[in-house]
Scaffold this motif. Structure first.
Motif, mmCIF file in Angstrom:
data_model
loop_
_atom_site.group_PDB
_atom_site.id
_atom_site.type_symbol
_atom_site.label_atom_id
_atom_site.label_comp_id
_atom_site.label_asym_id
_atom_site.label_seq_id
_atom_site.Cartn_x
_atom_site.Cartn_y
_atom_site.Cartn_z
ATOM 1 N N ARG A 1 -71.613 42.500 -42.691
ATOM 2 C CA ARG A 1 -70.980 43.319 -43.730
ATOM 3 C C ARG A 1 -69.597 42.802 -44.104
ATOM 4 N NH1 ARG A 1 -73.434 49.399 -43.237
ATOM 5 N NH2 ARG A 1 -75.405 48.808 -42.274
ATOM 6 N N GLY A 2 -69.288 41.573 -43.676
ATOM 7 C CA GLY A 2 -68.122 40.879 -44.200
ATOM 8 C C GLY A 2 -66.896 40.824 -43.326
ATOM 9 N N LEU A 3 -66.959 41.307 -42.085
ATOM 10 C CA LEU A 3 -65.774 41.297 -41.232
ATOM 11 C C LEU A 3 -65.796 40.144 -40.244
ATOM 12 C CD1 LEU A 3 -66.415 44.661 -41.686
ATOM 13 C CD2 LEU A 3 -64.185 44.638 -40.596
ATOM 14 N N ASN A 4 -64.614 39.702 -39.874
ATOM 15 C CA ASN A 4 -64.472 38.832 -38.710
ATOM 16 C C ASN A 4 -64.486 39.712 -37.463
ATOM 17 O OD1 ASN A 4 -64.176 36.465 -40.318
ATOM 18 N ND2 ASN A 4 -62.025 36.974 -40.634
ATOM 19 N N ILE A 5 -64.898 39.133 -36.350
ATOM 20 C CA ILE A 5 -65.204 39.953 -35.177
ATOM 21 C C ILE A 5 -64.380 39.522 -33.965
ATOM 22 C CG2 ILE A 5 -67.035 40.737 -33.626
ATOM 23 C CD1 ILE A 5 -67.443 41.598 -36.540
ATOM 24 N N VAL A 6 -63.824 40.531 -33.267
ATOM 25 C CA VAL A 6 -63.244 40.315 -31.944
ATOM 26 C C VAL A 6 -64.174 40.972 -30.937
ATOM 27 C CG1 VAL A 6 -61.287 40.669 -30.400
ATOM 28 C CG2 VAL A 6 -60.891 40.339 -32.850
ATOM 29 N N MET A 7 -64.759 40.158 -30.071
ATOM 30 C CA MET A 7 -65.692 40.658 -29.065
ATOM 31 C C MET A 7 -64.992 40.693 -27.708
ATOM 32 S SD MET A 7 -68.991 38.358 -30.139
ATOM 33 C CE MET A 7 -69.976 39.082 -28.824
ATOM 34 N N ILE A 8 -65.054 41.854 -27.056
ATOM 35 C CA ILE A 8 -64.413 42.006 -25.747
ATOM 36 C C ILE A 8 -65.462 42.474 -24.747
ATOM 37 C CG2 ILE A 8 -62.492 42.996 -24.461
ATOM 38 C CD1 ILE A 8 -61.162 43.721 -27.088
ATOM 39 N N SER A 9 -65.596 41.734 -23.658
ATOM 40 C CA SER A 9 -66.561 42.111 -22.630
ATOM 41 C C SER A 9 -66.253 41.342 -21.354
ATOM 42 C CB SER A 9 -67.996 41.833 -23.097
ATOM 43 O OG SER A 9 -68.933 42.462 -22.242
ATOM 44 N N ARG A 10 -67.039 41.607 -20.317
ATOM 45 C CA ARG A 10 -66.762 41.048 -18.998
ATOM 46 C C ARG A 10 -67.336 39.648 -18.802
ATOM 47 N NH1 ARG A 10 -68.850 44.615 -14.103
ATOM 48 N NH2 ARG A 10 -70.781 44.290 -15.274
ATOM 49 N N THR A 11 -68.527 39.396 -19.323
ATOM 50 C CA THR A 11 -69.244 38.152 -19.021
ATOM 51 C C THR A 11 -68.987 37.116 -20.101
ATOM 52 O OG1 THR A 11 -70.963 39.475 -17.931
ATOM 53 C CG2 THR A 11 -71.470 37.168 -18.392
ATOM 54 N N LEU A 12 -68.234 36.080 -19.763
ATOM 55 C CA LEU A 12 -67.820 35.071 -20.735
ATOM 56 C C LEU A 12 -69.007 34.338 -21.345
ATOM 57 C CD1 LEU A 12 -65.468 33.603 -22.109
ATOM 58 C CD2 LEU A 12 -65.408 32.029 -20.159
ATOM 59 N N GLU A 13 -70.014 34.016 -20.545
ATOM 60 C CA GLU A 13 -71.163 33.264 -21.043
ATOM 61 C C GLU A 13 -71.909 34.037 -22.131
ATOM 62 O OE1 GLU A 13 -70.517 33.845 -17.868
ATOM 63 O OE2 GLU A 13 -69.865 31.842 -17.208
ATOM 64 N N LYS A 14 -72.072 35.335 -21.931
ATOM 65 C CA LYS A 14 -72.735 36.160 -22.946
ATOM 66 C C LYS A 14 -71.910 36.202 -24.229
ATOM 67 C CE LYS A 14 -75.436 39.406 -20.135
ATOM 68 N NZ LYS A 14 -75.647 40.841 -19.803
ATOM 69 N N LEU A 15 -70.597 36.370 -24.086
ATOM 70 C CA LEU A 15 -69.727 36.416 -25.253
ATOM 71 C C LEU A 15 -69.811 35.124 -26.055
ATOM 72 C CD1 LEU A 15 -66.500 38.085 -23.792
ATOM 73 C CD2 LEU A 15 -68.072 39.079 -25.452
ATOM 74 N N GLN A 16 -69.774 34.010 -25.365
ATOM 75 C CA GLN A 16 -69.828 32.712 -26.039
ATOM 76 C C GLN A 16 -71.139 32.522 -26.785
ATOM 77 O OE1 GLN A 16 -69.020 30.278 -22.580
ATOM 78 N NE2 GLN A 16 -66.849 30.043 -23.103
ATOM 79 N N ALA A 17 -72.241 32.935 -26.158
ATOM 80 C CA ALA A 17 -73.555 32.771 -26.790
ATOM 81 C C ALA A 17 -73.677 33.666 -28.027
ATOM 82 C CB ALA A 17 -74.656 33.101 -25.787
#
Length: 311
Positions: free
Chosen positions: A71-87
């Protein structure tokens, strides 16, 4: 004396009818707004350039990250597992073209917010999705039989909502626009015995969100609490989706279209109907020993039907 009693009964009956009518109006409002007053496609991007989603590596948080990027936004993802975030970040960037920033943080800890604040500096954040949460007893338990890791649950389900909102709301107030979605649970709409701590933490999210909406509505900020019932995620052991058990993607798409409904929504039509039906059940039935024993017995029966490899 008899006349006073009659008037009292009439008053109680009128109030009960009014309460039921208001619930019907709320339900109709949900239905009608989505049909005749849908949000414009530009609404979410008009809030700001970036959306921040906690618990974004999987399940509902992952679905919000993808859908808001579409829907047009840039995203900041925050979570514990770095590998999941990167994927997930790689997938979002490749499929939507949006920019993605990742922040690794364990929301069961209380010393993570200064680092998060530093990483958010300079970003025009229009949307915050407080999604991160945990259920420390998937199996129904009495309070004293449940795991003792209560503090982790409180940090994750309560402190994260308060502190992330405090980090981001001030800039929204200055810009006089913004959207905060706090993901609670149907378990927070009323007390759930056998899930007493989880239910209580989610009830806090409901009360906190609705109070904040009153405080900041006139400043152009939308604060909504979302109270879904059954979503097929890791928390619910990926139970097969059906008419009530929604996939995370299905639920998120529908919930974002419900932002204009008001301060509280179940997020999808099936869960709104379910909530309406549950409200009709007398509380003495839900809290009876027979019903609680049924839940415990039914859960044990279902567990015995699941192959060991899937437990």
């Amino acid at each position: 004396m008899g006349e006073i009693q009659d008037q009292l009964f009439i008053l109680v009956g009128a109030l009960a009818c009014l309460n039921y009518l208001l619930k019907c109006v709320k339900f109709c409002k949900y239905f009608l707004l989505r049909l005749w007053n849908p949000l414009p496609k530009s609404f979410f991007r008009s809030m700001g350039e970036w959306a921040v989603i906690t618990g974004a590596g999987d399940g509902i948080g992952k679905a919000y990250s993808y859908e808001l990027a579409k829907r047009g936004l840039n995203i900041v993802m925050i979570s514990r597992t770095l590998e999941k975030l990167q994927a997930v970040a790689k997938g979002i960037e490749e499929t939507t073209g949006s920019h993605v920033k990742i922040i690794q943080a364990d929301f069961t800890k209380d010393d993570i917010y200064e680092n998060i604040k530093e990483n958010l500096q300079g970003l025009e954040i229009g949307i915050l999705v407080n999604n991160v949460g945990m259920l420390h007893n998937y199996i129904p338990f009495h309070f004293l039989s449940a795991p003792e890791e209560v503090q982790n649950l409180i940090h994750c389900n309560i402190s994260s909502v308060v502190k992330m909102t405090r980090l981001i709301l001030r800039d929204m107030e200055i810009r006089r626009k913004g959207l905060v979605l706090n993901i609670s649970s149907g378990a927070g709409r009323f007390p759930w015995p056998l899930y007493s701590i989880y239910s209580s933490t989610k009830a806090f999210v409901c009360t906190f969100s609705k109070a904040l909406q009153v405080e900041y509505k006139e400043k152009g900020i939308v604060i909504q609490v979302v109270t879904p019932y059954f979503i097929s995620t890791q928390m619910t052991k990926h139970i097969n989706p059906n008419i009530v058990m929604k996939t995370a993607d299905e639920f998120v798409k529908e919930s974002l279209d419900s932002v204009a409904v008001g301060a509280e929504t179940c997020g999808c039509l099936a869960h709104e109907i379910l909530a309406h039906l549950i409200d009709l059940v007398p509380s003495w039935i839900l809290y009876s020993d027979a019903f609680q024993n049924f839940i415990l017995t039914h859960y044990a029966y279902d567990q015995n039907k699941i192959p060991e490899s899937k437990k």
